[in-house]
Design a protein around this motif. Sequence first.
Motif, PDB file in Angstrom:
ATOM      1  N   ILE A  30     -17.585  -3.245  38.632  1.00  0.00           N
ATOM      2  CA  ILE A  30     -18.051  -4.204  37.636  1.00  0.00           C
ATOM      3  C   ILE A  30     -18.573  -5.429  38.379  1.00  0.00           C
ATOM      4  O   ILE A  30     -17.803  -6.168  39.005  1.00  0.00           O
ATOM      5  CB  ILE A  30     -16.930  -4.606  36.651  1.00  0.00           C
ATOM      6  CG1 ILE A  30     -16.310  -3.354  36.014  1.00  0.00           C
ATOM      7  CG2 ILE A  30     -17.485  -5.547  35.587  1.00  0.00           C
ATOM      8  CD1 ILE A  30     -17.276  -2.502  35.241  1.00  0.00           C
ATOM      9  N   LEU A  31     -19.863  -5.637  38.330  1.00  0.00           N
ATOM     10  CA  LEU A  31     -20.478  -6.717  39.089  1.00  0.00           C
ATOM     11  C   LEU A  31     -20.168  -8.089  38.509  1.00  0.00           C
ATOM     12  O   LEU A  31     -19.938  -9.040  39.245  1.00  0.00           O
ATOM     13  CB  LEU A  31     -22.001  -6.520  39.125  1.00  0.00           C
ATOM     14  CG  LEU A  31     -22.490  -5.213  39.759  1.00  0.00           C
ATOM     15  CD1 LEU A  31     -24.000  -5.088  39.589  1.00  0.00           C
ATOM     16  CD2 LEU A  31     -22.100  -5.147  41.226  1.00  0.00           C
ATOM     17  N   ASP A  32     -20.156  -8.168  37.192  1.00  0.00           N
ATOM     18  CA  ASP A  32     -19.900  -9.459  36.548  1.00  0.00           C
ATOM     19  C   ASP A  32     -19.785  -9.244  35.047  1.00  0.00           C
ATOM     20  O   ASP A  32     -20.216  -8.209  34.521  1.00  0.00           O
ATOM     21  CB  ASP A  32     -21.044 -10.445  36.829  1.00  0.00           C
ATOM     22  CG  ASP A  32     -20.552 -11.892  36.877  1.00  0.00           C
ATOM     23  OD1 ASP A  32     -19.484 -12.178  36.274  1.00  0.00           O
ATOM     24  OD2 ASP A  32     -21.222 -12.721  37.518  1.00  0.00           O
ATOM     25  N   ILE A  33     -19.184 -10.219  34.362  1.00  0.00           N
ATOM     26  CA  ILE A  33     -19.160 -10.255  32.897  1.00  0.00           C
ATOM     27  C   ILE A  33     -19.830 -11.565  32.494  1.00  0.00           C
ATOM     28  O   ILE A  33     -19.315 -12.648  32.778  1.00  0.00           O
ATOM     29  CB  ILE A  33     -17.725 -10.189  32.338  1.00  0.00           C
ATOM     30  CG1 ILE A  33     -17.030  -8.898  32.796  1.00  0.00           C
ATOM     31  CG2 ILE A  33     -17.749 -10.259  30.811  1.00  0.00           C
ATOM     32  CD1 ILE A  33     -15.578  -8.800  32.358  1.00  0.00           C
ATOM     33  N   LEU A  34     -20.986 -11.469  31.853  1.00  0.00           N
ATOM     34  CA  LEU A  34     -21.788 -12.639  31.499  1.00  0.00           C
ATOM     35  C   LEU A  34     -21.668 -12.924  30.017  1.00  0.00           C
ATOM     36  O   LEU A  34     -21.634 -12.004  29.201  1.00  0.00           O
ATOM     37  CB  LEU A  34     -23.248 -12.400  31.885  1.00  0.00           C
ATOM     38  CG  LEU A  34     -23.462 -11.952  33.343  1.00  0.00           C
ATOM     39  CD1 LEU A  34     -24.926 -11.606  33.567  1.00  0.00           C
ATOM     40  CD2 LEU A  34     -23.014 -13.034  34.311  1.00  0.00           C
ATOM     41  N   GLU A  35     -21.641 -14.216  29.652  1.00  0.00           N
ATOM     42  CA  GLU A  35     -21.311 -14.591  28.281  1.00  0.00           C
ATOM     43  C   GLU A  35     -22.489 -15.096  27.455  1.00  0.00           C
ATOM     44  O   GLU A  35     -22.330 -15.352  26.270  1.00  0.00           O
ATOM     45  CB  GLU A  35     -20.217 -15.663  28.292  1.00  0.00           C
ATOM     46  CG  GLU A  35     -18.903 -15.197  28.926  1.00  0.00           C
ATOM     47  CD  GLU A  35     -17.831 -16.257  28.873  1.00  0.00           C
ATOM     48  OE1 GLU A  35     -18.131 -17.378  28.415  1.00  0.00           O
ATOM     49  OE2 GLU A  35     -16.693 -15.968  29.282  1.00  0.00           O
ATOM     50  N   SER A  36     -23.669 -15.265  28.062  1.00  0.00           N
ATOM     51  CA  SER A  36     -24.759 -15.891  27.315  1.00  0.00           C
ATOM     52  C   SER A  36     -26.110 -15.376  27.783  1.00  0.00           C
ATOM     53  O   SER A  36     -26.226 -14.736  28.835  1.00  0.00           O
ATOM     54  CB  SER A  36     -24.715 -17.414  27.495  1.00  0.00           C
ATOM     55  OG  SER A  36     -25.006 -17.756  28.841  1.00  0.00           O
ATOM     56  N   VAL A  37     -27.129 -15.680  26.998  1.00  0.00           N
ATOM     57  CA  VAL A  37     -28.498 -15.367  27.387  1.00  0.00           C
ATOM     58  C   VAL A  37     -28.840 -16.096  28.678  1.00  0.00           C
ATOM     59  O   VAL A  37     -29.383 -15.518  29.621  1.00  0.00           O
ATOM     60  CB  VAL A  37     -29.488 -15.772  26.267  1.00  0.00           C
ATOM     61  CG1 VAL A  37     -30.935 -15.648  26.746  1.00  0.00           C
ATOM     62  CG2 VAL A  37     -29.268 -14.931  25.014  1.00  0.00           C
ATOM     63  N   GLU A  38     -28.502 -17.375  28.730  1.00  0.00           N
ATOM     64  CA  GLU A  38     -28.838 -18.190  29.900  1.00  0.00           C
ATOM     65  C   GLU A  38     -28.206 -17.636  31.170  1.00  0.00           C
ATOM     66  O   GLU A  38     -28.887 -17.475  32.197  1.00  0.00           O
ATOM     67  CB  GLU A  38     -28.386 -19.632  29.662  1.00  0.00           C
ATOM     68  CG  GLU A  38     -28.797 -20.588  30.771  1.00  0.00           C
ATOM     69  CD  GLU A  38     -28.468 -22.031  30.437  1.00  0.00           C
ATOM     70  OE1 GLU A  38     -28.820 -22.913  31.241  1.00  0.00           O
ATOM     71  OE2 GLU A  38     -27.870 -22.283  29.376  1.00  0.00           O
TER      72      GLU A  38
END
Length: 256
Positions: A30-38
């Motif tokens: 899992i490379l990352d968990i991103l929370e937004s469009v930005e």
Amino acid sequence: MTNILIIEDEQPAGEYLQSLIQQIMPEAKILDILESVEQSVQWLTSHPAPDLIFSDVQLGDGTCFDVFEQTTVRCPIIFTTAHDEYAINAFKLNSVDYLLKPIKSTALHQSLDKYQQTSGEGLKGKMESLEEIIRSQMLSGKTTRRNFLVPYRDKLIPIRDEEFAWFKIENGIVDGRLTDGRNYAIDKSLEELEKMLNPDDFFRASRQFIVARRSIREIEFYFNGRLLIRVDPVSKKPILISKERVPMFKKWFEES
């Protein structure tokens, strides 16, 4: 090893999905968990492409389609969504897999199996047609609210939607400012309001603000490609449109 990126604006949901993936596919990273469009746009434009993306449709500052409009994504995408069965059928017809929330382990297993047989060819066309269907579903299936009952002291104040100039959240409290300057605490989150309000009349400017078209008086260029929205009544806090959301804001303002 399969490199996977998760786009999910609810941290518990993202962590839960990560744990399920690692149970089913231990070799996955899992490379990352991103929370937004930005965040997602920044990540995808500054990192090597993942092998697979899991993405929620509705994010706090827009939709996943706003991410894909601003980046080049050629890898397979598995959507996680709370849309109804009619919208889910649209996913099936467009040959892009999905997971209906709450996500079940067996469904995730099937999606990962399907991923193993997925080619990135023709993904752009599938994404464009899927975006059109999902956006239409979000609007056609949506019942906008025209009347609100707002608690104030020992009363409920009836307010029409066109009386609101903007909504703001600060310190966990949502306030609605009326066009005549009155201000009321609203017993709903901005996310709930966004779903209730007519998207032709209201725009989610940021995580802190929803603005009404009728309240916008000036739009100024701001630092780092952002826009500063000046409204009437005036907001003491600046209302800023992020660089990534500027194209969506312009399209909304000019075409709706």
